[in-house]
Design an enzyme around this catalytic site. Structure first.
Site, mmCIF file in Angstrom:
data_model
loop_
_atom_site.group_PDB
_atom_site.id
_atom_site.type_symbol
_atom_site.label_atom_id
_atom_site.label_comp_id
_atom_site.label_asym_id
_atom_site.label_seq_id
_atom_site.Cartn_x
_atom_site.Cartn_y
_atom_site.Cartn_z
ATOM 1 N N SER A 10 103.117 2.145 -52.337
ATOM 2 C CA SER A 10 101.795 2.050 -51.718
ATOM 3 C C SER A 10 100.730 2.035 -52.800
ATOM 4 O O SER A 10 101.001 2.326 -53.971
ATOM 5 C CB SER A 10 101.558 3.232 -50.775
ATOM 6 O OG SER A 10 101.508 4.439 -51.500
ATOM 7 N N THR A 11 99.504 1.714 -52.418
ATOM 8 C CA THR A 11 98.398 1.641 -53.387
ATOM 9 C C THR A 11 98.205 2.973 -54.094
ATOM 10 O O THR A 11 97.987 3.037 -55.305
ATOM 11 C CB THR A 11 97.099 1.238 -52.671
ATOM 12 O OG1 THR A 11 97.320 0.006 -51.985
ATOM 13 C CG2 THR A 11 95.972 1.054 -53.662
#
Length: 475
Positions: A10-11
């Site tokens: 994920s970011t």
């Protein structure tokens, strides 16, 4: 055996050691090489994607690959790289089983070929979902607590306010527009007409777009304009709450409440009825068939006159003739004047007066509950009261409020409607100054004060006496 890799980050995890795409690939490749007869056939990667659902590009490609039998086993670094929902996990396991695809995790011991292995992987998936739900609840609770304390929780700052050093302040340029919009609305303009006027003047929204009817409606209905902070799910009113006296006020409470009262009354009317010059439209009711009477323009001797016609008559189901607004107005004011002068406008007989007093007492008690709730809210937000005490107090107030409302409903069902003293005073002033009011002001007054006016047309030598006001029903 043909092995496929799925890697995801994920970011927020991009910079965490051990979770990068390359780190996951290296660990998975080492695992595949250790299996002897396994070899890499495909890599599926979802950089910058959350695992909250299966709506990810590489996962969708992976599903199609499994259906097309492009690999025999799927390898992941950890289960939560692929899914965090038990439901999503079951969907994938069923898909893999159907197409004879195995599933392996590098850092966890899973064997989907046995019942025990399936049970274990389901438990781990449940723990992953539980962890994500817990995080979501903690974030939600933190934002709710910030809201109750009047702190800015991030996100969109509504039109008319701005965010400065963690607190809200009035944006005077925008606030001036908001106040002007309320003035227009209270004068009888609709949301659509206000949006049209704003566009005509070249006034744009904060985002540089033209004002729309829905944007005007949302802005005027937002309690932040009177200083209250609303938090929760917009479309689910049961999950919303309002903390009072948090924002700096753009308008006073009376102005906002008056606008909301008008908006509520307009809900019962159709489109143009709410803002037309025919101020009896939607309120005037036919005595003969019980249907509404609506305004229309009639030409008499070259002059355009406002009349009212029964909807039943339009469908050939009622014989009520149309009635001139001038005649209705004359008889309506006479009836109101008689009621006010005789102090009998409420139509309450002497034996029922005690119940009328009880109704007023119940309404006073309900207002006291509202005031106490403000105190509990303030005490809790300032940590003078614990969470448990706050919840207990609010529960007690809710139970008492429900009890009082039930008593009030029981009295309303058996007793004639009691006109509030403030409404009575307003009507007395209106009767005296009726001739000086604009049509939009008369319309506004009718919508706020009256539920319906039942009328019948009668034969009379005097033209102005040809309408008989059967009953006036106040809100």
């Amino acid at each position: 055996m043909r092995a496929a890799l799925y890697v995801r980050v994920s970011t927020e995890e991009q910079n965490l050691e051990g979770y990068s795409i390359e780190a996951q690939k290296n660990r998975c490749m080492s695992f595949i090489e250790s299996q002897g007869d396994w070899y890499l056939s495909k890599v599926y990667a979802d950089p910058g994607h959350s695992a909250k659902n299966l709506d990810r590009p590489a996962v969708q490609e992976l599903i199609e690959g499994a259906k097309n039998k492009e690999f025999d086993v799927l390898v992941v670094y950890r289960l939560d790289r692929l899914v965090r929902s038990v439901l999503d996990l079951h969907k994938l396991l069923e898909l893999f089983d159907k197409h004879n695809v195995k599933f392996k995790s590098v850092t966890e011991v899973f064997d989907t070929t046995t019942a025990m292995g399936r049970f274990f992987i389901t438990l781990v998936g449940a723990m992953a979902e539980w962890e994500r739900s817990n995080l979501s609840e903690r974030v939600s609770f933190g934002m709710e607590q910030m809201t109750r304390e009047g702190k800015w929780k991030g996100g969109h700052v509504g039109y008319g306010h701005m965010h400065i050093d963690g607190h809200m302040a009035i944006n005077e340029d925008e606030a001036r527009i908001v106040r002007m919009m309320y003035d227009w609305y209270l004068s009888g303009m609709s949301d659509r007409k206000i949006a049209k006027e704003l566009r005509k003047r070249g006034i744009m929204t904060r985002g540089g777009a033209q004002w729309s009817e829905s944007h005007v409606r949302y802005t005027l209905s937002n309690p932040k304009n009177k200083g209250d902070l609303r938090y929760g799910i917009e479309k689910e009113k049961s999950k919303q709450f309002v903390v009072e006296d948090i924002y700096p006020q753009i308008i006073d409470v009376d102005t906002f409440d008056k606008a909301m009262s008008i908006r509520e009354s307009r809900r019962t009317f159709h489109g143009r009825q709410a803002t037309s010059d025919h101020y009896f439209s939607g309120i005037l009711t036919c005595f003969r068939c019980g249907r509404s009477m609506v305004g229309h323009m009639a030409k008499v001797n070259g002059k355009r006159l406002k009349n009212y016609v029964c909807l039943g008559r339009r469908h050939f189901e009622c014989d009520m003739p149309s009635i001139s607004e001038r005649i209705i107005e004359h008889n309506f004011l006479q009836e109101l004047r008689r009621g006010i002068e005789s102090e009998n406008i409420n139509h309450i007989e002497e034996p029922a007066q005690n119940n009328a007093d009880e109704i007023k007492a119940l309404k006073r008690d309900l207002n006291k509950i509202k005031d106490r709730r403000k105190k509990w809210q303030y005490a809790w937000a300032n940590e003078i009261m614990s969470d448990t005490e706050f919840q207990d107090r609010m529960q007690e107030e809710q139970e008492l409020e429900n009890h009082l409302k039930k008593q009030l409903e029981d009295l309303d069902e058996t007793q004639p409607h009691v006109v509030d003293d403030a409404v009575l005073e307003m009507m007395s002033d209106a009767v005296e100054n009726w001739g000086n009011l604009e049509s939009t002001e008369k319309k506004q007054l009718m919508q706020i004060a009256f539920d319906k006016i039942i009328v019948d047309k009668i034969e009379s030598k005097k033209v102005l006496d040809r309408a008989n006001i059967i009953e006036i029903v106040f809100k």
